[in-house]
Design a protein around this motif. Structure first.
Motif, mmCIF file in Angstrom:
data_model
loop_
_atom_site.group_PDB
_atom_site.id
_atom_site.type_symbol
_atom_site.label_atom_id
_atom_site.label_comp_id
_atom_site.label_asym_id
_atom_site.label_seq_id
_atom_site.Cartn_x
_atom_site.Cartn_y
_atom_site.Cartn_z
ATOM 1 N N GLN A 84 0.835 -1.196 0.000
ATOM 2 C CA GLN A 84 0.000 0.000 0.000
ATOM 3 C C GLN A 84 0.878 1.257 0.000
ATOM 4 N N PRO A 85 0.518 2.266 -0.794
ATOM 5 C CA PRO A 85 1.412 3.407 -0.990
ATOM 6 C C PRO A 85 1.691 4.222 0.263
ATOM 7 N N GLN A 86 0.752 4.251 1.214
ATOM 8 C CA GLN A 86 0.961 5.033 2.430
ATOM 9 C C GLN A 86 1.854 4.324 3.444
ATOM 10 N N VAL A 87 2.136 3.036 3.209
ATOM 11 C CA VAL A 87 3.016 2.259 4.099
ATOM 12 C C VAL A 87 4.425 2.331 3.524
ATOM 13 N N VAL A 88 5.300 3.060 4.200
ATOM 14 C CA VAL A 88 6.581 3.428 3.604
ATOM 15 C C VAL A 88 7.783 2.760 4.249
ATOM 16 N N ALA A 89 7.568 1.903 5.263
ATOM 17 C CA ALA A 89 8.715 1.277 5.924
ATOM 18 C C ALA A 89 8.309 -0.025 6.596
ATOM 19 N N VAL A 90 9.296 -0.893 6.774
ATOM 20 C CA VAL A 90 9.152 -2.136 7.524
ATOM 21 C C VAL A 90 9.538 -1.845 8.980
ATOM 22 N N GLY A 91 8.653 -2.185 9.892
ATOM 23 C CA GLY A 91 8.982 -1.950 11.283
ATOM 24 C C GLY A 91 7.741 -1.529 12.069
ATOM 25 N N GLU A 92 7.827 -1.445 13.276
ATOM 26 C CA GLU A 92 9.016 -1.331 14.101
ATOM 27 C C GLU A 92 9.532 -2.737 14.374
ATOM 28 N N CYS A 93 10.768 -3.030 13.976
ATOM 29 C CA CYS A 93 11.323 -4.361 14.158
ATOM 30 C C CYS A 93 12.721 -4.254 14.760
ATOM 31 N N GLY A 94 13.177 -5.353 15.339
ATOM 32 C CA GLY A 94 14.510 -5.338 15.940
ATOM 33 C C GLY A 94 14.612 -6.332 17.070
ATOM 34 N N LEU A 95 15.398 -5.964 18.091
ATOM 35 C CA LEU A 95 15.646 -6.834 19.236
ATOM 36 C C LEU A 95 15.498 -6.037 20.525
ATOM 37 N N ASP A 96 14.923 -6.677 21.549
ATOM 38 C CA ASP A 96 14.813 -6.071 22.870
ATOM 39 C C ASP A 96 15.079 -7.154 23.914
ATOM 40 N N PHE A 97 16.321 -7.169 24.407
ATOM 41 C CA PHE A 97 16.708 -8.162 25.414
ATOM 42 C C PHE A 97 16.580 -7.592 26.825
ATOM 43 N N ASN A 98 16.005 -6.401 26.961
ATOM 44 C CA ASN A 98 15.845 -5.790 28.273
ATOM 45 C C ASN A 98 14.757 -6.483 29.072
ATOM 46 N N ARG A 99 13.637 -6.739 28.413
ATOM 47 C CA ARG A 99 12.505 -7.338 29.123
ATOM 48 C C ARG A 99 12.156 -8.729 28.613
ATOM 49 N N ASN A 100 12.630 -9.057 27.411
ATOM 50 C CA ASN A 100 12.441 -10.396 26.851
ATOM 51 C C ASN A 100 10.991 -10.869 26.928
ATOM 52 N N PHE A 101 10.060 -10.012 26.468
ATOM 53 C CA PHE A 101 8.666 -10.433 26.373
ATOM 54 C C PHE A 101 8.513 -11.572 25.361
ATOM 55 N N SER A 102 9.457 -11.648 24.424
ATOM 56 C CA SER A 102 9.554 -12.796 23.526
ATOM 57 C C SER A 102 10.946 -13.403 23.699
ATOM 58 N N PRO A 103 11.075 -14.739 23.554
ATOM 59 C CA PRO A 103 12.390 -15.362 23.694
ATOM 60 C C PRO A 103 13.389 -14.769 22.702
ATOM 61 N N PRO A 104 14.621 -14.542 23.114
ATOM 62 C CA PRO A 104 15.608 -13.925 22.221
ATOM 63 C C PRO A 104 15.746 -14.626 20.880
ATOM 64 N N GLU A 105 15.709 -15.953 20.874
ATOM 65 C CA GLU A 105 15.877 -16.667 19.606
ATOM 66 C C GLU A 105 14.708 -16.394 18.655
ATOM 67 N N GLN A 106 13.502 -16.235 19.211
ATOM 68 C CA GLN A 106 12.345 -15.914 18.384
ATOM 69 C C GLN A 106 12.423 -14.470 17.888
ATOM 70 N N GLN A 107 12.891 -13.584 18.741
ATOM 71 C CA GLN A 107 13.104 -12.201 18.315
ATOM 72 C C GLN A 107 14.057 -12.144 17.118
ATOM 73 N N GLU A 108 15.147 -12.879 17.216
ATOM 74 C CA GLU A 108 16.146 -12.868 16.148
ATOM 75 C C GLU A 108 15.567 -13.430 14.855
ATOM 76 N N LEU A 109 14.785 -14.494 14.965
ATOM 77 C CA LEU A 109 14.175 -15.117 13.792
ATOM 78 C C LEU A 109 13.233 -14.152 13.074
ATOM 79 N N ILE A 110 12.373 -13.474 13.821
ATOM 80 C CA ILE A 110 11.393 -12.570 13.221
ATOM 81 C C ILE A 110 12.071 -11.293 12.717
ATOM 82 N N PHE A 111 13.083 -10.822 13.404
ATOM 83 C CA PHE A 111 13.854 -9.673 12.928
ATOM 84 C C PHE A 111 14.507 -10.001 11.590
#
Length: 259
Positions: A84-111
């Protein structure tokens, strides 16, 4: 002035969302980027952006906190949103090991999966990193040469991290954290070292209300109209004319996001 990070779907804006956008326009903003952090929110911001064409734009992605619930079908749904033309970027994506609401390995896979899709579609990435700098950079560098670029949103780290991110070709997003005389002192020094063609500014509204904003809103809610305060403070810290800095940031945004 352009705000690259607005959480317009926040419940804090439920009662006056339209007014918040109108206040931003009245404050002189040229536009703002609405953040998607999971499938539902990405769909919502894509729809919201169509209500203010040419002023509101959207991202679509999966935040590391939500990586644990991301499925292959979700990634397919995201791929449709990115068309869609109004969607101009992928994200918000990345890694957050501060609180680990998702397992780090899963974070890395989806990132990694989102970086692959960004490379395929030739879209920039809006990135999140907290307490995960080394793995974040390692994964990003694997895709760096295939990506059109990206911005590390809400940077609050140190000089080593800044230099590493700049070396990886990233733009740097600075929030009202830089206005905090207690916690933002290191960032106040670091903004001088961000090349002019890599700097972007953001409110991350409704969060991170600038501490030195006067008068403070009774609600303590941040909003895009306050980006002018952040622009002024960063220009002072960098020793640059506000108009010159603002024009350069607008150029940076136009070049990275194509808007």
């Amino acid at each position: 002035m352009f705000d690259i990070a607005v959480n317009l779907t926040s419940s804090q804006f439920d009662k006056d969302r339209q007014q918040v956008v109108e206040d931003a326009q009245a404050a002189g903003l040229s536009g703002m980027l609405l953040l998607g952090s999971d499938i539902d929110e990405s769909q919502q911001v894509a729809e919201l952006a169509t209500q203010w064409p040419g002023f509101c734009f959207a991202t679509a992605g999966v935040h590391p906190h939500d990586a644990k619930s991301c499925t292959p079908n979700d990634l397919l749904a995201l791929k449709a949103l990115w068309q869609q033309p109004q969607v101009v970027a992928v994200g918000e994506c990345g890694l957050d090991f501060n609180r680990n609401f998702s397992p780090p390995e899963q974070q890395e896979l989806i990132f990694d999966a989102q970086l692959a899709l960004a490379a395929e579609l030739q879209l920039p990435v809006l990135l999140h990193e907290r307490d995960a700098h080394q793995r974040f950079i390692e994964i990003y560098r694997q895709w760096q040469d295939k990506l059109v670029g990206g911005v590390l949103h809400c940077f609050t780290s140190d000089r080593v991290a800044l230099d590493t991110c700049l070396d990886a070709g990233l733009h740097i997003g600075i929030t009202g954290w830089v206005c905090d005389e207690r916690r933002g002192q290191e960032l106040q020094q670091l903004v001088k070292h961000i090349p002019a063609d890599r700097l972007m500014l953001e409110t991350d509204a409704p969060y991170l209300l600038p501490r030195d904003l006067k008068p403070k809103p009774k609600s303590r809610r941040n909003q895009p109209a306050y980006i002018a305060h952040i622009y002024q403070r960063v220009a002072e810290l960098r020793g640059e004319p506000l108009a010159q800095m603002s024009q350069q940031i607008q150029t940076n945004i136009s070049q990275l996001f194509g808007i």
